[in-house]
Design a protein around this motif. Sequence first.
Motif, PDB file in Angstrom:
ATOM      1  N   LEU A   1      12.293   7.315   3.895  1.00 48.66           N
ATOM      2  CA  LEU A   1      11.901   6.264   5.009  1.00 48.66           C
ATOM      3  C   LEU A   1      10.430   6.623   5.536  1.00 48.66           C
ATOM      4  O   LEU A   1       9.624   5.877   5.830  1.00 48.66           O
ATOM      5  CB  LEU A   1      12.948   6.161   5.986  1.00 48.66           C
ATOM      6  N   ALA A   2      10.376   7.921   5.833  1.00 51.45           N
ATOM      7  CA  ALA A   2       9.103   8.467   6.592  1.00 51.45           C
ATOM      8  C   ALA A   2       7.772   8.079   5.844  1.00 51.45           C
ATOM      9  O   ALA A   2       6.807   7.703   6.180  1.00 51.45           O
ATOM     10  CB  ALA A   2       9.283  10.109   6.869  1.00 51.45           C
ATOM     11  N   THR A   3       7.949   8.449   4.396  1.00 55.79           N
ATOM     12  CA  THR A   3       6.966   7.947   3.350  1.00 55.79           C
ATOM     13  C   THR A   3       6.572   6.568   3.521  1.00 55.79           C
ATOM     14  O   THR A   3       5.307   6.110   3.439  1.00 55.79           O
ATOM     15  CB  THR A   3       7.375   8.541   2.141  1.00 55.79           C
ATOM     16  N   LEU A   4       7.748   5.561   3.381  1.00 56.17           N
ATOM     17  CA  LEU A   4       7.375   4.386   3.427  1.00 56.17           C
ATOM     18  C   LEU A   4       6.791   3.901   4.911  1.00 56.17           C
ATOM     19  O   LEU A   4       5.770   3.009   4.863  1.00 56.17           O
ATOM     20  CB  LEU A   4       8.786   3.678   3.192  1.00 56.17           C
ATOM     21  N   ARG A   5       7.004   4.641   5.868  1.00 55.41           N
ATOM     22  CA  ARG A   5       6.449   4.185   7.141  1.00 55.41           C
ATOM     23  C   ARG A   5       4.791   4.623   7.283  1.00 55.41           C
ATOM     24  O   ARG A   5       3.984   3.775   7.587  1.00 55.41           O
ATOM     25  CB  ARG A   5       7.251   4.735   8.258  1.00 55.41           C
ATOM     26  N   ARG A   6       4.716   5.704   6.726  1.00 58.04           N
ATOM     27  CA  ARG A   6       3.295   6.198   6.375  1.00 58.04           C
ATOM     28  C   ARG A   6       2.525   5.199   5.537  1.00 58.04           C
ATOM     29  O   ARG A   6       1.472   5.020   5.920  1.00 58.04           O
ATOM     30  CB  ARG A   6       3.348   7.573   5.940  1.00 58.04           C
ATOM     31  N   ALA A   7       3.113   4.912   4.559  1.00 57.08           N
ATOM     32  CA  ALA A   7       2.401   3.942   3.842  1.00 57.08           C
ATOM     33  C   ALA A   7       1.954   2.679   4.016  1.00 57.08           C
ATOM     34  O   ALA A   7       0.855   1.955   3.942  1.00 57.08           O
ATOM     35  CB  ALA A   7       3.383   3.769   2.235  1.00 57.08           C
ATOM     36  N   ALA A   8       3.077   2.075   4.951  1.00 61.92           N
ATOM     37  CA  ALA A   8       2.836   0.854   5.643  1.00 61.92           C
ATOM     38  C   ALA A   8       1.723   0.957   6.791  1.00 61.92           C
ATOM     39  O   ALA A   8       0.763   0.037   6.915  1.00 61.92           O
ATOM     40  CB  ALA A   8       4.084   0.392   6.180  1.00 61.92           C
ATOM     41  N   ARG A   9       1.658   2.037   7.506  1.00 63.26           N
ATOM     42  CA  ARG A   9       0.834   2.280   8.703  1.00 63.26           C
ATOM     43  C   ARG A   9      -0.663   2.424   7.942  1.00 63.26           C
ATOM     44  O   ARG A   9      -1.450   1.856   8.554  1.00 63.26           O
ATOM     45  CB  ARG A   9       1.215   3.624   9.286  1.00 63.26           C
ATOM     46  N   GLU A  10      -0.727   3.059   7.021  1.00 65.83           N
ATOM     47  CA  GLU A  10      -2.129   3.459   6.305  1.00 65.83           C
ATOM     48  C   GLU A  10      -2.575   2.179   5.625  1.00 65.83           C
ATOM     49  O   GLU A  10      -3.746   1.833   5.606  1.00 65.83           O
ATOM     50  CB  GLU A  10      -1.914   4.470   5.243  1.00 65.83           C
ATOM     51  N   THR A  11      -1.596   1.126   5.185  1.00 64.09           N
ATOM     52  CA  THR A  11      -2.234  -0.077   4.714  1.00 64.09           C
ATOM     53  C   THR A  11      -2.599  -0.992   5.782  1.00 64.09           C
ATOM     54  O   THR A  11      -3.431  -1.830   5.463  1.00 64.09           O
ATOM     55  CB  THR A  11      -0.931  -0.926   3.979  1.00 64.09           C
ATOM     56  N   VAL A  12      -1.939  -0.980   6.894  1.00 64.75           N
ATOM     57  CA  VAL A  12      -2.566  -2.010   7.825  1.00 64.75           C
ATOM     58  C   VAL A  12      -3.637  -1.489   9.048  1.00 64.75           C
ATOM     59  O   VAL A  12      -4.118  -2.132   9.984  1.00 64.75           O
ATOM     60  CB  VAL A  12      -1.231  -2.482   8.501  1.00 64.75           C
ATOM     61  N   SER A  13      -3.847  -0.106   8.904  1.00 68.14           N
ATOM     62  CA  SER A  13      -4.677   0.378   9.755  1.00 68.14           C
ATOM     63  C   SER A  13      -6.149   0.316   9.389  1.00 68.14           C
ATOM     64  O   SER A  13      -6.452   0.303   8.203  1.00 68.14           O
ATOM     65  CB  SER A  13      -4.500   2.099   9.990  1.00 68.14           C
ATOM     66  N   GLY A  14      -7.044   0.469  10.400  1.00 72.68           N
ATOM     67  CA  GLY A  14      -8.413   0.429  10.201  1.00 72.68           C
ATOM     68  C   GLY A  14      -9.142  -0.920   9.956  1.00 72.68           C
ATOM     69  O   GLY A  14     -10.409  -1.009   9.412  1.00 72.68           O
ATOM     70  N   LEU A  15      -8.482  -1.995  10.171  1.00 67.03           N
ATOM     71  CA  LEU A  15      -8.979  -3.427   9.797  1.00 67.03           C
ATOM     72  C   LEU A  15      -9.411  -3.969  11.288  1.00 67.03           C
ATOM     73  O   LEU A  15      -8.750  -3.895  12.345  1.00 67.03           O
ATOM     74  CB  LEU A  15      -8.021  -4.265   9.056  1.00 67.03           C
ATOM     75  N   PRO A  16     -10.491  -4.640  11.018  1.00 60.81           N
ATOM     76  CA  PRO A  16     -10.893  -5.389  12.491  1.00 60.81           C
ATOM     77  C   PRO A  16     -10.023  -6.114  13.248  1.00 60.81           C
ATOM     78  O   PRO A  16      -9.335  -7.039  12.328  1.00 60.81           O
ATOM     79  CB  PRO A  16     -12.453  -5.997  12.023  1.00 60.81           C
TER      80      PRO A  16
ATOM     81  N   ILE B   1       3.179  -4.383  -0.201  1.00 62.17           N
ATOM     82  CA  ILE B   1       2.307  -3.342   0.281  1.00 62.17           C
ATOM     83  C   ILE B   1       2.257  -2.147  -0.670  1.00 62.17           C
ATOM     84  O   ILE B   1       1.519  -1.442  -0.897  1.00 62.17           O
ATOM     85  CB  ILE B   1       3.118  -3.012   1.472  1.00 62.17           C
ATOM     86  N   PRO B   2       3.488  -1.620  -1.199  1.00 62.96           N
ATOM     87  CA  PRO B   2       3.466  -0.754  -2.300  1.00 62.96           C
ATOM     88  C   PRO B   2       2.660  -1.042  -3.742  1.00 62.96           C
ATOM     89  O   PRO B   2       1.757  -0.148  -4.291  1.00 62.96           O
ATOM     90  CB  PRO B   2       4.728  -0.377  -2.646  1.00 62.96           C
ATOM     91  N   VAL B   3       2.539  -2.442  -3.940  1.00 60.17           N
ATOM     92  CA  VAL B   3       1.729  -2.838  -5.119  1.00 60.17           C
ATOM     93  C   VAL B   3       0.250  -2.617  -5.008  1.00 60.17           C
ATOM     94  O   VAL B   3      -0.568  -2.183  -5.769  1.00 60.17           O
ATOM     95  CB  VAL B   3       2.211  -4.181  -5.537  1.00 60.17           C
ATOM     96  N   THR B   4      -0.033  -2.840  -3.463  1.00 60.85           N
ATOM     97  CA  THR B   4      -1.415  -2.754  -3.178  1.00 60.85           C
ATOM     98  C   THR B   4      -1.897  -1.526  -3.319  1.00 60.85           C
ATOM     99  O   THR B   4      -3.241  -1.344  -3.855  1.00 60.85           O
ATOM    100  CB  THR B   4      -1.511  -3.288  -1.637  1.00 60.85           C
ATOM    101  N   ARG B   5      -1.059  -0.403  -2.713  1.00 57.34           N
ATOM    102  CA  ARG B   5      -1.485   0.853  -2.910  1.00 57.34           C
ATOM    103  C   ARG B   5      -1.608   1.441  -4.259  1.00 57.34           C
ATOM    104  O   ARG B   5      -2.312   2.423  -4.667  1.00 57.34           O
ATOM    105  CB  ARG B   5      -0.330   1.720  -2.206  1.00 57.34           C
TER     106      ARG B   5
ATOM    107  N   ALA C   1      -7.504  -5.798   2.218  1.00 60.16           N
ATOM    108  CA  ALA C   1      -7.115  -6.983   3.184  1.00 60.16           C
ATOM    109  C   ALA C   1      -6.853  -8.026   2.488  1.00 60.16           C
ATOM    110  O   ALA C   1      -5.868  -8.825   3.345  1.00 60.16           O
ATOM    111  CB  ALA C   1      -8.755  -7.187   3.800  1.00 60.16           C
ATOM    112  N   PHE C   2      -7.171  -8.509   1.544  1.00 52.31           N
ATOM    113  CA  PHE C   2      -6.887  -9.612   0.588  1.00 52.31           C
ATOM    114  C   PHE C   2      -5.408  -9.493   0.382  1.00 52.31           C
ATOM    115  O   PHE C   2      -4.752 -10.554   0.197  1.00 52.31           O
ATOM    116  CB  PHE C   2      -7.805  -9.900  -0.694  1.00 52.31           C
ATOM    117  N   SER C   3      -4.739  -8.484  -0.028  1.00 55.97           N
ATOM    118  CA  SER C   3      -3.488  -8.145  -0.324  1.00 55.97           C
ATOM    119  C   SER C   3      -2.655  -8.752   1.037  1.00 55.97           C
ATOM    120  O   SER C   3      -1.430  -9.307   1.051  1.00 55.97           O
ATOM    121  CB  SER C   3      -3.226  -6.658  -0.696  1.00 55.97           C
ATOM    122  N   LEU C   4      -3.289  -8.081   2.092  1.00 55.29           N
ATOM    123  CA  LEU C   4      -2.309  -8.299   3.400  1.00 55.29           C
ATOM    124  C   LEU C   4      -2.307  -9.797   3.521  1.00 55.29           C
ATOM    125  O   LEU C   4      -1.234 -10.270   4.231  1.00 55.29           O
ATOM    126  CB  LEU C   4      -2.943  -7.442   4.596  1.00 55.29           C
ATOM    127  N   ASN C   5      -3.485 -10.356   3.639  1.00 50.52           N
ATOM    128  CA  ASN C   5      -3.722 -11.987   3.873  1.00 50.52           C
ATOM    129  C   ASN C   5      -2.795 -12.562   2.692  1.00 50.52           C
ATOM    130  O   ASN C   5      -1.893 -13.773   3.280  1.00 50.52           O
ATOM    131  CB  ASN C   5      -5.021 -12.173   3.567  1.00 50.52           C
TER     132      ASN C   5
END
Length: 422
Positions: A3-18, A273-277, A144-148
Amino acid sequence: MPLATLRRAARETVSGLPREFWWLWTSTLVNRLGAFVATFMALYLTLDRGYSASYAGLVASLHGLGGVVSSIGAGVMTDRLGRRPTLLIAQSGTAASVALLGFMHHPVAIAGVAFLVGMASNASRPAVQAMMADIVRPEDRVRAFSLNYWAINLGFAVSSMGAGFIAAYSYLAGFLIEAGMTAVCAVVVFLKLPESRPSLNKNAEEATDDVGLGTVLRDRRFMSVVGLSFLVALIFQQGSIGLPVAMGNAGFTPADYGMAIAVNGVLIVALQIPVTRFIQHRDPKRLLVVSSLLAGYGFGLTAFAGSVGLIALTVCVWTLGEMINAPTQTGLVVRLSPTRGRGRYQGMYTLSWSAAALVAPLMSGFVIDRFGTAWLWGLCAVVGTVAAIGYGALMRHLPAEEPTSPLGRVRQEGQEVGPSVG
């Protein structure tokens, strides 16, 4: 995976965008939460109004024709007027035309207003994609396109499940809810999204004219990608055109179709999110080849599905292709587009999907009425194979990505970033 790995992956996926990206993301999510009409138009016309599959295909094609007409114009507007004005015009027009469509009863009136809905709803796509390219760094664009795309399908999953039951009560309610949700999107754009167009002075605006439609049409690599995008779009259109008609003809209810197609949105919400990574730094040629094959043969397997459960399994196959294709192809379009002509290039790319929305209903209606649904699914497999071969032949020696525009750098360095939209 822990679970900790999943949370870290999700956080890295959504961080750093304006911050602007997250308001645009929010607008997309709200819009798709109310997207009932396109999903259930075929069932509305065939089951509620009693029209034939061919007429339903004609109306859907007119909806697509409206998108074809607006694609190029919206791309030019995006470069000339700006991203924000184009979004406001498109979303306000969509809200008004969708509400009007719900009150139309004569077949000619339904067809005419469906054309207007297609024009208005499609006009926002070049502006959204160009704005994302403006405000997001090149290395973050696929993410960003994946998140949208994730937001689109989160809304789609919810609206698909709810719309089947809303349709059982009142199709008119679905039209009015979609109109209201789209109006909310226009308000979000008006209040929260500043203009992101790089051309901010007179000289820059004059330079934009150097990239005209002729420039786009002479770009052979890009136009080849547009042609392949059209083939892939023909396949994916069958999820909302051929599949509901085929299920209706087989005796399934609107709620059955809603539950089956909702698998598409649910899988994307769960796995995007995992597919995007996984795909973010991989060869786009291989990704587009694989996604084309998954799309074509995923729909092809529908010929052997005789229950809602089996249909849902085929949806899983082509959904994986969709998750790979959408962000990869959108990122490729940005990569092939000059900064000052992003609107026009995005408009031409949007045209490929609009043209598919025009052709696919006519194709599927004709094939289903004349030959049966099995032929339609076989044709999808053939088209997917052709697209895969085309991507394999064309995707060689891609140009390097352009650096982020000065405007984009200023926005990203001077404003708070992160997943918060508050």
